[in-house]
Write an enzyme that holds these catalytic residues in place. Structure first.
Site, PDB file in Angstrom:
ATOM      1  CE1 TYR A  49      -4.285   1.276  -0.623  1.00 30.20           C
ATOM      2  CE2 TYR A  49      -3.122   3.601   0.164  1.00 30.20           C
ATOM      3  CZ  TYR A  49      -4.334   3.178  -0.142  1.00 30.20           C
ATOM      4  OH  TYR A  49      -5.308   4.193   0.239  1.00 30.20           O
ATOM      5  CG  LEU A  56     -13.889   2.434   7.388  1.00 33.18           C
ATOM      6  CD1 LEU A  56     -14.416   3.492   6.900  1.00 33.18           C
ATOM      7  CD2 LEU A  56     -14.426   1.473   7.921  1.00 33.18           C
TER       8      LEU A  56
END
Length: 396
Positions: free
Chosen positions: A234, A272
């Site tokens: 990421y 999320l």
């Protein structure tokens, strides 16, 4: 028709209009329960139909009585085929906003294009005059640059070396090892072109050039950093480069807004369950462990709780907006707490197909995933015959 979830990989091919409406109503009720926010009154949300963008639109409208214009790119329904969830979310939002006497209009199309920018500028000019808050919350894997005509596709890859770690198929609960080959230079450039800050700056320039930004206008875009566990794929991978670019763009835009006394911020939000995060290897496993711990600690938040806190405690708190050493707003602060991350890292080592049901919150992950598409909400009769053809009031 009777609408049930139909899966293909990380995507649910169907969405439930009544469930999406319930989702929007739940978020509205949450915002109303938290009291008024002294926020902006005329708000443009670019990427307004799901996730943080939708939560920002709901928080503005029902927390601050704001007039909102929402831009998104969703698939409308046709007879026998459901719309994408963002279409139903936006239909429900407008219905509720209009019922509450609030101005709400929506534009469906490619926010990266000059045409949709033009349509949005004209609508602001005609109806609102100016806006005092611009939320930039686009999540798209593809962008055609309107000036060059080149279509860029983002990729999710590490930089420098192959990344190997655990991941989970959240449908089956199967924990396995995944390897992702590193990106080349072109991959990085394409990802920055799609997910970096170039389009955000284009929007703000276009609005400013036509005097559509009010004195003291604020703009905010959303980012993610995450822990060491996910950083190779990421924050230190191709997406991280795009986020670096987005974060740097906030300073460029702040310079642009100086003459208006305005400011651009990047808000770093928590991990999320979204359609985007579900497709990223490693992330679903991380989230299912994180959820377990944050729920146990009583600090779990969804999109609406995050954005309510962002507006109430950070953006519109009556004094200075608190930022980190890089000028970013941090509402990932509870996720990134040392004690939380230490617990996640310890559980990570133990995570297997056999242990995950007890050490992680895979059920919570699955539930949140189905919620994205309007499924698994209390108070919705999923056995009922449902009309899939729902219109958005302002889109004719």
């Amino acid at each position: 028709m009777i609408i049930e979830p139909r899966m293909r990989g990380f995507i649910c091919l169907t969405a439930h209009p009544a469930g999406c409406e319930q989702n929007v109503k739940n978020q509205i009720e949450y915002i109303k329960s938290k009291g008024a926010i002294a926020g902006a009154k005329k708000v443009l949300v670019i990427g307004a139909s799901t996730g943080f963008g939708l939560a920002s639109r709901i928080t503005s409208a029902f927390g601050s009585d704001a007039a909102t214009i929402g831009v998104f790119f969703e698939k409308p329904p046709v007879e026998g085929k459901t719309a994408s969830p963002g279409w139903y979310n936006s239909a429900a939002f407008e219905k509720e906003a209009h019922k509450a006497g609030l101005y709400a209009k929506s534009i469906n199309g490619d926010a990266f294009s000059n045409e949709i920018k033009r349509e949005t500028l004209d609508l602001i000019k005609a109806d609102l005059g100016q806006v005092d808050l611009v939320i930039y919350s686009l999540a798209s894997p593809v962008r055609t640059n309107p000036n060059t005509g080149v279509t860029h596709r983002s990729v999710l890859k590490p930089i420098g070396q192959t990344f190997t770690n655990k991941t989970v198929d959240f449908h089956t609960g199967n924990v396995s090892e995944v390897s992702i080959a590193p990106a080349n230079e072109e991959d990085i450039e394409n990802t920055v072109a799609v997910m970096g800050g170039e389009d955000w700056a284009m929007w703000i320039d276009a609005l400013k050039n036509e005097n559509l930004l009010a004195e003291g206008a604020t703009t905010i875009a959303y980012s993610y950093i995450g822990p060491e566990l996910t950083e190779a794929v990421y924050r230190k991978g191709t997406i991280g480069r795009a986020k670096d670019h987005l974060e740097a763009t906030a300073f460029t835009i702040t310079d642009t807004l100086k003459s208006l006394g305005g400011k651009a911020y990047v808000s770093v939000n928590k991990a999320l369950v979204t359609q985007a995060s579900s497709a990223i290897p490693v992330i679903p496993l991380y989230i299912s462990l994180l959820y377990k711990i944050m729920k146990e600690e009583g600090i779990h938040e969804g999109c609406i709780e995050q954005i309510q806190r962002l507006f109430q405690d950070r953006l519109y708190n009556g004094s200075e907006v608190p930022v980190d050493e890089k000028g970013r707003i941090r509402i990932d602060d509870w996720e990134m707490r040392e004690d939380v991350q230490a617990k996640v890292a310890a559980l990570w080592k133990e995570a297997t197909t056999e242990t995950l049901p007890s050490i992680g919150d895979l059920a919570g992950y699955r539930n949140d995933f189905l919620n994205l598409f309007g499924f698994e909400f209390a108070g919705v009769d999923y056995k009922a015959d449902t009309n899939e053809v729902v219109n958005i009031e302002s889109i004719k």
